[in-house]
Write a protein that holds these residues in place. Structure first.
Motif, mmCIF file in Angstrom:
data_model
loop_
_atom_site.group_PDB
_atom_site.id
_atom_site.type_symbol
_atom_site.label_atom_id
_atom_site.label_comp_id
_atom_site.label_asym_id
_atom_site.label_seq_id
_atom_site.Cartn_x
_atom_site.Cartn_y
_atom_site.Cartn_z
ATOM 1 N N TYR A 83 38.557 38.128 40.120
ATOM 2 C CA TYR A 83 39.709 37.261 40.393
ATOM 3 C C TYR A 83 39.276 35.783 40.373
ATOM 4 O O TYR A 83 39.985 34.929 39.873
ATOM 5 C CB TYR A 83 40.268 37.650 41.763
ATOM 6 C CG TYR A 83 41.667 37.184 42.055
ATOM 7 C CD1 TYR A 83 42.758 37.738 41.405
ATOM 8 C CD2 TYR A 83 41.901 36.200 43.026
ATOM 9 C CE1 TYR A 83 44.048 37.334 41.699
ATOM 10 C CE2 TYR A 83 43.187 35.793 43.321
ATOM 11 C CZ TYR A 83 44.262 36.358 42.661
ATOM 12 O OH TYR A 83 45.535 35.954 42.956
ATOM 13 N N TYR A 87 41.154 35.306 36.204
ATOM 14 C CA TYR A 87 41.988 36.388 35.672
ATOM 15 C C TYR A 87 42.991 36.823 36.732
ATOM 16 O O TYR A 87 42.704 36.725 37.926
ATOM 17 C CB TYR A 87 41.126 37.602 35.305
ATOM 18 C CG TYR A 87 40.063 37.296 34.295
ATOM 19 C CD1 TYR A 87 40.401 36.868 33.014
ATOM 20 C CD2 TYR A 87 38.717 37.413 34.623
ATOM 21 C CE1 TYR A 87 39.421 36.563 32.088
ATOM 22 C CE2 TYR A 87 37.735 37.112 33.705
ATOM 23 C CZ TYR A 87 38.088 36.690 32.433
ATOM 24 O OH TYR A 87 37.128 36.388 31.529
ATOM 25 N N ASN A 88 44.115 37.341 36.302
ATOM 26 C CA ASN A 88 45.036 37.880 37.292
ATOM 27 C C ASN A 88 44.696 39.346 37.570
ATOM 28 O O ASN A 88 43.852 39.941 36.900
ATOM 29 C CB ASN A 88 46.498 37.664 36.861
ATOM 30 C CG ASN A 88 46.856 38.440 35.604
ATOM 31 O OD1 ASN A 88 46.419 39.585 35.432
ATOM 32 N ND2 ASN A 88 47.646 37.833 34.736
ATOM 33 N N ASP A 137 46.868 39.165 46.777
ATOM 34 C CA ASP A 137 47.585 39.731 45.642
ATOM 35 C C ASP A 137 47.286 41.228 45.575
ATOM 36 O O ASP A 137 46.378 41.719 46.256
ATOM 37 C CB ASP A 137 47.065 39.037 44.368
ATOM 38 C CG ASP A 137 48.063 39.075 43.213
ATOM 39 O OD1 ASP A 137 49.060 39.808 43.318
ATOM 40 O OD2 ASP A 137 47.822 38.378 42.211
#
Ligand code: HPA
Length: 271
Positions: A83, A87-88, A137
């Motif tokens: 992360y 990058y998601n 997330d």
């Protein structure tokens, strides 16, 4: 995403002569040596795989390796996506979706971590028995595809109990010291402050690192069994918080890697 998975999977099948992996392995920092134990049949660098991100961290070389380990067909990711690289969550976990589409039923994840448990020493091998997601997330946020997995994922046994028991048995039989514990995953890239280590220990984590949790969430969503193992490369124990660098993390992980490799290879042979 389904289309991307399909096109990546088709490209890999073509390049590997339809290799059928049973077990997927994600190798963490300093743990790439496991690859030496694999009877390699195919290697594909990430930059030749459509839709794959390219790993940017030193110590993560970025290849998919296909071959035999412990008598099983395995595919190993040498180098993972973090992360903190920008990058998601969907990008980080895309390779797990692809591994599932290629046919794996088990995912083995390894990492380097910082240890908060006062019983831990530098170089401790910790079998991960649970995790705490401290990323801001979750890779499953967004529209759910029922084809890929359920909307609400059961995480009561994120790390398969029978694999944990088997790994402990293998360690005991071979006189390898192992501990068991909870891994907290957070973004990094900073290592933790003493107050953060204290907080992590108090909320129930034994070790902390910057990976693994998103991959295991997606694996569970996909119906894959998981086994996680960590090398505690530095300590964040109250009163003993040391200075830490990526180089030290790599060195300690490299030094302990043969033991981890042995456990993983035996585990694969016996599952
Ligand atoms: N924190 C996060 N990740 C790590 C650490 C740490 O202390 N050590 C190795 N990876």
């Amino acid at each position: 995403m389904l289309e991307q998975i399909n096109s990546t999977t088709a490209s890999i099948r073509e390049k590997t002569n339809n290799f059928n992996p049973q077990v997927g392995i994600i190798l963490g920092t300093g743990l790439g040596g496991l690859v030496k134990e694999i009877t390699v049949e195919h290697v594909i660098p990430y930059n030749e795989i459509p839709n794959f991100p390219v790993s940017t961290v030193e110590g993560h070389s970025g290849k998919l390796i296909f071959g035999k380990l412990g008598g099983k067909n395995v595919m190993a990711m040498q180098g993972r996506f973090h992360y903190y690289e920008g990058y998601n969550m969907k990008q980080i976990t895309f390779p797990v979706r692809v591994m599932k589409a290629l046919g794996i039923h088990t995912l083995i994840v390894s990492n380097a971590s910082g240890g908060m448990n006062p019983e831990f020493e530098v170089g401790e091998i910790m079998i991960i028995n649970d995790h705490i997601n401290l990323f801001p997330d979750n890779p499953l946020i967004g529209k759910n595809s029922n084809e890929m997995g359920p909307r609400f994922v059961d995480m009561s046994e994120a790390y398969k109990k029978s694999y944990i028991d088997l790994a402990k048995k293998i360690a005991q039989e071979n006189k390898i010291r192992v501990k068991e514990g909870v891994y907290a995953g957070l973004t990094g890239p900073c290592f933790e402050t003493p107050a953060e280590y204290r907080y992590l220990w108090r909320i129930g984590a034994d070790a902390v690192g910057m990976s693994t949790v998103p991959e295991v969430i997606v694996a569970k969503h996909s119906g894959i069994n998981c086994f996680g193992i960590s090398i505690v490369t530095d300590l964040g124990i109250e009163g003993v918080v040391q200075n830490v660098s990526h180089e030290e993390v790599q060195q300690v992980a490299n030094a302990q890697e043969p033991k981890l490799t042995f456990i993983v290879k035996e585990l694969i042979a016996r599952i």
